[in-house]
Design a protein around this motif. Sequence first.
Motif, short mmCIF file in Angstrom:
data_model
loop_
_atom_site.label_atom_id
_atom_site.label_comp_id
_atom_site.label_asym_id
_atom_site.label_seq_id
_atom_site.Cartn_x
_atom_site.Cartn_y
_atom_site.Cartn_z
N GLU A 40 0.82 -1.23 0.00
CA GLU A 40 0.00 0.00 0.00
C GLU A 40 0.85 1.27 0.00
OE1 GLU A 40 -2.91 -0.21 3.12
OE2 GLU A 40 -3.75 -2.07 2.27
N TYR A 41 2.15 1.11 0.19
CA TYR A 41 3.02 2.28 0.25
C TYR A 41 3.94 2.39 -0.97
CZ TYR A 41 0.98 2.34 4.76
OH TYR A 41 0.04 2.36 5.76
N SER A 42 3.48 1.79 -2.06
CA SER A 42 4.21 1.89 -3.33
C SER A 42 4.34 3.37 -3.70
CB SER A 42 3.43 1.14 -4.41
OG SER A 42 3.92 1.51 -5.67
N THR A 43 5.48 3.71 -4.30
CA THR A 43 5.70 5.12 -4.65
C THR A 43 5.41 5.37 -6.13
OG1 THR A 43 8.01 4.58 -5.02
CG2 THR A 43 7.45 5.52 -2.87
N ASN A 44 4.83 4.38 -6.83
CA ASN A 44 4.50 4.61 -8.24
C ASN A 44 3.09 4.13 -8.57
OD1 ASN A 44 4.54 1.77 -8.93
ND2 ASN A 44 6.74 1.92 -8.56
N SER A 45 2.64 4.47 -9.79
CA SER A 45 1.24 4.18 -10.14
C SER A 45 1.02 2.70 -10.46
CB SER A 45 0.82 5.05 -11.32
OG SER A 45 1.76 4.89 -12.36
N TYR A 46 2.10 1.92 -10.65
CA TYR A 46 1.90 0.48 -10.91
C TYR A 46 1.72 -0.31 -9.63
CZ TYR A 46 4.67 2.29 -14.82
OH TYR A 46 5.17 3.05 -15.83
N GLY A 47 1.98 0.31 -8.52
CA GLY A 47 1.84 -0.39 -7.24
C GLY A 47 3.03 -1.31 -6.93
N SER A 48 4.13 -1.13 -7.66
CA SER A 48 5.28 -2.02 -7.38
C SER A 48 6.11 -1.44 -6.22
CB SER A 48 6.13 -2.20 -8.63
OG SER A 48 6.87 -1.04 -8.88
N ILE A 49 6.79 -2.32 -5.53
CA ILE A 49 7.60 -1.89 -4.38
C ILE A 49 9.01 -2.44 -4.47
CG2 ILE A 49 5.67 -1.62 -2.76
CD1 ILE A 49 6.71 -4.50 -1.75
N ASP A 50 9.35 -2.98 -5.67
CA ASP A 50 10.68 -3.59 -5.83
C ASP A 50 11.43 -2.96 -7.00
OD1 ASP A 50 8.76 -4.66 -7.55
OD2 ASP A 50 9.87 -6.53 -7.80
N GLY A 51 12.73 -3.19 -7.02
CA GLY A 51 13.55 -2.66 -8.11
C GLY A 51 14.77 -3.52 -8.34
N TYR A 52 15.46 -3.27 -9.46
CA TYR A 52 16.67 -4.02 -9.77
C TYR A 52 17.79 -3.66 -8.79
CZ TYR A 52 14.25 -5.35 -13.98
OH TYR A 52 13.33 -5.87 -14.83
N THR A 53 18.72 -4.59 -8.66
CA THR A 53 19.83 -4.40 -7.72
C THR A 53 20.96 -3.61 -8.39
OG1 THR A 53 19.28 -6.64 -7.03
CG2 THR A 53 21.31 -5.70 -6.15
N TYR A 54 21.39 -2.53 -7.78
CA TYR A 54 22.56 -1.79 -8.29
C TYR A 54 23.78 -2.70 -8.28
CZ TYR A 54 20.33 2.79 -8.20
OH TYR A 54 19.52 3.86 -8.45
N MET A 60 15.08 -9.10 -7.65
CA MET A 60 14.65 -7.74 -7.33
C MET A 60 14.77 -7.52 -5.83
SD MET A 60 13.42 -6.74 -10.32
CE MET A 60 11.98 -5.70 -10.37
N LEU A 61 14.91 -6.26 -5.48
CA LEU A 61 15.00 -5.88 -4.07
C LEU A 61 13.80 -5.05 -3.66
CD1 LEU A 61 18.55 -4.47 -3.29
CD2 LEU A 61 17.59 -6.68 -2.65
N MET A 62 13.37 -5.17 -2.41
CA MET A 62 12.32 -4.28 -1.92
C MET A 62 12.95 -2.91 -1.69
SD MET A 62 10.23 -6.91 0.49
CE MET A 62 9.02 -5.88 1.24
N GLN A 63 12.20 -1.87 -2.10
CA GLN A 63 12.74 -0.50 -2.02
C GLN A 63 12.58 0.10 -0.62
OE1 GLN A 63 10.11 0.69 -5.23
NE2 GLN A 63 11.90 1.44 -6.37
N CYS A 64 13.41 1.10 -0.35
CA CYS A 64 13.42 1.73 0.98
C CYS A 64 12.08 2.37 1.37
CB CYS A 64 14.48 2.83 1.04
SG CYS A 64 16.16 2.22 1.03
N GLU A 65 11.55 3.22 0.49
CA GLU A 65 10.46 4.10 0.89
C GLU A 65 9.17 3.35 1.29
OE1 GLU A 65 10.97 7.03 1.79
OE2 GLU A 65 8.90 7.71 2.10
#
Length: 247
Positions: A40-54, A60-65
């Motif tokens: 519920e705290y996704s920061t984008n309109s797709y509702g995703s909460i993960d991203g690629y690893t630097y 994928m990694l769960m994002q900070c925010e």
Amino acid sequence: MIFEVLTIFPDMVESAFRTGVTGRASGEGIIELDTVNIREYSTNSYGSIDGYTYGGGAGMLMQCEPVFQAYEEAVKRLSARRPVSDKEDDEIKTRVIYMTPVGEVFTQDKAKELAGEDELIFLCGHYEGIDERVIDEIVTDRLSIGDYVLTGGELSALVVMDAVSRLIPGVLKNDESALTESFNTGGLLEYPQYTRPDEWHGKKVPEILLSGDHAKVDNYRMHEMRRVTKEIRPDLYTKYMEERGIF
Ligand code: ADE
């Protein structure tokens, strides 16, 4: 005890917790569970909460925010439940436990320690893990339930909550807590137990248990605890003997 769980699978946590002994105890208000859905705290309109690893790497990694905002929501809810007379909110540092295979191994001693808290927050990871920066900012303890990798932290958080809950007064009824259990016996495993009938499939209950001689029964059980521990967990047996200066 109030458990706050930060998760992307709140239904999984709720349904397991609301079943059996923990379910009964939460119905009686002795322990409480609340879940915060990180999604519920996704920061984008797709509702995703993960991203690629630097730096590359699979998964994928769960994002900070989203994790941080879910945490802030849990803190807010805990604060709202506290009696006004309690300490100032900023004096209270609720422990935040991140369930991860890269953590201290959970033990009965740790369960006892956590049972002394009034509130606990659990953070359940998914995918390949969580961005280290948010872990660094909010987490106080990293716990693993063993040397294997699960698909997420929900099952492990449930394991820890279950082990902690049963140590809280009133959660187990008298007959349940009276059991002499493994890890509550000076480090030995529990002895084998039997109930009616006294013979089943040609197997008899050990004679001594039917004798009514309590001293003999105690002696026999102690002997069985040592035998079982030596056979199944030689590491625990060695520790037990060493602690008593037997080696
Ligand atoms: N998440 C994934 N694997 C885990 C483990 N072994 N213990 C705790 N949390 C986990």
